[in-house]
Design a protein around this motif. Sequence first.
Motif, PDB file in Angstrom:
ATOM      1  N   LEU B 275     -30.910 -11.815  34.087  1.00 38.65           N
ATOM      2  CA  LEU B 275     -30.639 -13.286  33.797  1.00 38.65           C
ATOM      3  C   LEU B 275     -31.613 -13.733  33.349  1.00 38.65           C
ATOM      4  O   LEU B 275     -32.734 -13.807  33.721  1.00 38.65           O
ATOM      5  N   GLY B 276     -31.706 -14.760  32.349  1.00 37.88           N
ATOM      6  CA  GLY B 276     -32.695 -15.447  31.678  1.00 37.88           C
ATOM      7  C   GLY B 276     -32.293 -16.256  30.820  1.00 37.88           C
ATOM      8  O   GLY B 276     -31.075 -16.486  30.223  1.00 37.88           O
ATOM      9  N   ARG B 277     -33.336 -17.188  30.164  1.00 40.64           N
ATOM     10  CA  ARG B 277     -32.843 -18.141  29.164  1.00 40.64           C
ATOM     11  C   ARG B 277     -34.268 -18.393  28.258  1.00 40.64           C
ATOM     12  O   ARG B 277     -35.297 -18.565  28.955  1.00 40.64           O
ATOM     13  N   ASN B 283     -35.334 -12.382  33.231  1.00 43.65           N
ATOM     14  CA  ASN B 283     -35.447 -11.096  33.976  1.00 43.65           C
ATOM     15  C   ASN B 283     -35.277 -11.599  35.572  1.00 43.65           C
ATOM     16  O   ASN B 283     -36.079 -10.953  36.228  1.00 43.65           O
ATOM     17  N   VAL B 284     -34.200 -11.950  35.675  1.00 40.64           N
ATOM     18  CA  VAL B 284     -33.849 -12.433  37.020  1.00 40.64           C
ATOM     19  C   VAL B 284     -32.877 -11.488  37.837  1.00 40.64           C
ATOM     20  O   VAL B 284     -31.685 -11.413  37.295  1.00 40.64           O
ATOM     21  N   ASP B 285     -33.134 -10.676  38.467  1.00 41.89           N
ATOM     22  CA  ASP B 285     -32.305  -9.552  39.261  1.00 41.89           C
ATOM     23  C   ASP B 285     -32.142  -9.862  40.748  1.00 41.89           C
ATOM     24  O   ASP B 285     -32.923  -9.917  41.492  1.00 41.89           O
ATOM     25  N   ILE B 307     -34.277 -21.030  37.804  1.00 38.92           N
ATOM     26  CA  ILE B 307     -33.531 -20.231  38.303  1.00 38.92           C
ATOM     27  C   ILE B 307     -32.157 -20.626  39.037  1.00 38.92           C
ATOM     28  O   ILE B 307     -31.028 -20.483  38.703  1.00 38.92           O
ATOM     29  N   ALA B 308     -32.571 -21.416  39.863  1.00 39.73           N
ATOM     30  CA  ALA B 308     -31.336 -22.459  40.362  1.00 39.73           C
ATOM     31  C   ALA B 308     -30.294 -22.906  39.701  1.00 39.73           C
ATOM     32  O   ALA B 308     -29.158 -22.774  39.440  1.00 39.73           O
ATOM     33  N   GLY B 320     -28.594 -11.587  30.014  1.00 37.91           N
ATOM     34  CA  GLY B 320     -28.387 -11.152  31.258  1.00 37.91           C
ATOM     35  C   GLY B 320     -26.967 -11.431  31.647  1.00 37.91           C
ATOM     36  O   GLY B 320     -26.183 -12.350  30.879  1.00 37.91           O
ATOM     37  N   THR B 321     -26.683 -11.028  32.779  1.00 40.39           N
ATOM     38  CA  THR B 321     -25.238 -11.310  33.185  1.00 40.39           C
ATOM     39  C   THR B 321     -25.162 -11.880  34.649  1.00 40.39           C
ATOM     40  O   THR B 321     -26.241 -11.353  35.417  1.00 40.39           O
TER      41      THR B 321
END
Lengths: 347, 508
Positions: B275-277, B283-285, B307-308, B320-321
Amino acid sequence: MKSLSKHRLAWPVIALAALLLLNQVFRPDFMSLRMQDGHLYGSLIDIMRNGAPTILIALGMTLVIATRGIDLSVGAVVAIAGAASCAYIAASPEPGSPVTAATAVLIAVVAGLALGVWNGFLVSTIGVQPIIATLVLMTAGRGVAQLITGGQIVSVSNDSYKSIGAGYLFTLPISILITAAVFALAAVLTRRTALGTLIEAVGINPVASRLAGLRARNIIWIVYVFSAVCAAIAGLMISSNVTAADANNAGLYIEMDAILAVVIGGTSLAGGRYTLVGTVVGAFIIQTLTTTVYTLGIPPEVTLVFKALVVITVCLLQAPKARNLFTRLKAAPKPAAQEAVKEKVAI
Amino acid sequence: MNEIVPVVEMTDIAIGFPGVKALDGVDFRLFQGEVHALMGENGAGKSTLIKALTGVYTIDSGTVTVLGEPKRFSTPGESQAAGISTVYQEVNLCPNLTVEENVLLGREPRRRGSIDWKGVRSRTREVLAELQLDHIDPGSLLSTHSIAVQQLIAIARSVEINAKVLILDEPTSSLDADEVSQLFRVIRDLRDRGVAILFVSHFLEQVYEISDRMTVLRNGKLVGEYLTRDLSRMSLISKMIGKDLEALAELDQAPARTRASNGAGLTPFVEARGLGRKGSVSNVDLSIYPGEVVGLAGLLGAGRTEIARLFFGADKADEGTIKVKGTGQKIRSPRAAIDKRIGFCSEDRKEEGLIGDLTLRDNLVLAMQASKGWARRIPRRVQDELVAEYIEALDIRPANPDALIRNLSGGNQQKVLLARWLVTHPELLILDEPTRGIDIGAKTQIQKLVNKLAADGMSILFISSELEEVLRVSDRVAVIKDRAMVAEINNDGVSVEDVMTVIAGGAQ
């Protein structure tokens, strides 16, 4: 007494009462009402009847302002509504029938609805600043109205249509009844549902409202549609009263009166908390002022200056700073507060 | 000491708001050349006292004297003119102006009517040098500096105007250790030069490190004035919360977390992959299982809040998903997240949480009402029941549903915001700094609440700057660094040092 004077409606109500009293002093029959042919007559009735369009528009404006918006296009909507209904009646095969009048009313209200949807679309979906978004319709709207009337003043003669602005029902002018009904509708719509609270939430803190899951877009859309429909009904009243549609002058500067009524009534232009009752009181103040000018026999050239003075006074009375000054002048030194509970240093 | 005239003396101060008695007969003295800490729980009246002194609030009764002269402040300007200068947690300078413009704003040296920019530059240099802050470029934009440096610049401004009193309101709450020690060096320096400093902080250790004396408030009343060296930490805390030491000992016991067993067969409530923006985080898993508390650890600005916000749809992810309960989702808006039963308490209570002019009741039911839509108003009876239930459960004070939320203290505002989400029964609750700037009592209550919620099966994403706190409440800790997730640690006896090592790990 103190809590009463702190109430947000206190100053508008006092100002209105003072204006009415002033009229009473100069014209002892001012407050009197009389029955004639089953109709109620009197200065107070005149004030309400003449003020009805302003009140209507100011009600819609109140909700728009509560969301941090403003609707400058109401005057143009008045013109379009009047033009559309009168043009329809004038062109219909039976210009005098009640059915034609009813259809004309329907056309005007639908036109108002559509114009409100347009304003709401610009503000909530496209994100145009309200003052700019409604400025578009404010200027373009008069052009549309002129297109409808072909640049002419369209006169109609239809008794049913005429009764909207000039008729009577249950001894009272129909315009007053319509305005009261719209007020009741707005009050119920906002306070019986959660709409009022959500409008205030969006107006006070749009960011926090979004994070709490509010669909601000819908809320904003509703208030602009409501405002435009109110303006369309006011347009019907105005054109019906003179049985003609004047694309250039109908509802000219009425947005200013409406905004003024909202502000005098105690709703802040910064959005947030609003008061519909305050707005009605504000509109009455404006209308009573006009009457007062005639009562006192003020020469026409000073009329605007007189109005300005009253408006400035009311606005000052509402400004927190001026109010603080006022209460401080009044407040005598208070006796010392009760003794503090203290614990001596004992370590 | 008694012959010395206090720089500031406030006697028998009372201030009330509708529904709240904020201060009641409070005395306060501040002497030259001391650092004086103002202590108390949230809602004790610290902020109100400061605002009375700085002219933000007008006092209802009582007297204020500055250097023996009676004063009555009704605007911040009057207070400033009397030599009282305030540096707030959120810096009140102009970010779009340069450092020198900020330091001398409104007092620029002039030559023949126009601003003498050379004079501005040299005067700013002088002031910064006095504070040993020579490394700050006077010509740089304020917004290019960290909050810590901005605070130092705000202090420099008060030095420039020769402030006799400097009020520091929670100056350290967003600073790291180095920044705090730099700030303290400046504070000590000013103290030695005779400035009277009023210091407000929730960090007890810092208060003991920097202050000479302290005044303790509780529930708007004065508890007492003490010399810091004479007052032990435990007696201070007991005076702040008005409970005796035994009760405290119980409070102090870390709510030991019974670790949820996230069996491999379970489906996570939410699962993010890559996940990212753009321009935010990448790259958040991260998976969060039902009944699990996942902590986000990392330095301020590492990307925790970002992230939150992605999980809550406050910002849209563009890479990401995210899967919720095993099915792929796009969370496009907070509303979409709420519909998937996710709640989010922002770290910025004032700007992103509270609807200040509405009542406690309206604020508490707002999220629930929003998801029902405007047409279906929650009946007043139901509202009153909910509000009464949560006022009791979370010990919200004042227990007055009609009090305007902006008149509540920070800790109580936070509890109302928590309650706003709890009434919606979320399955994932994201708490961003839920205990920032609130007192020990409320903090412990919130930590206990987090444990209880997780035990009832809720998934919780817990963000805090205090690593101890993250470790205390979390089952797992995701370490965030430089706007990416760098590690995931199972919290079985992990120490703060371990996490620090991970954060420091890939430094170069």
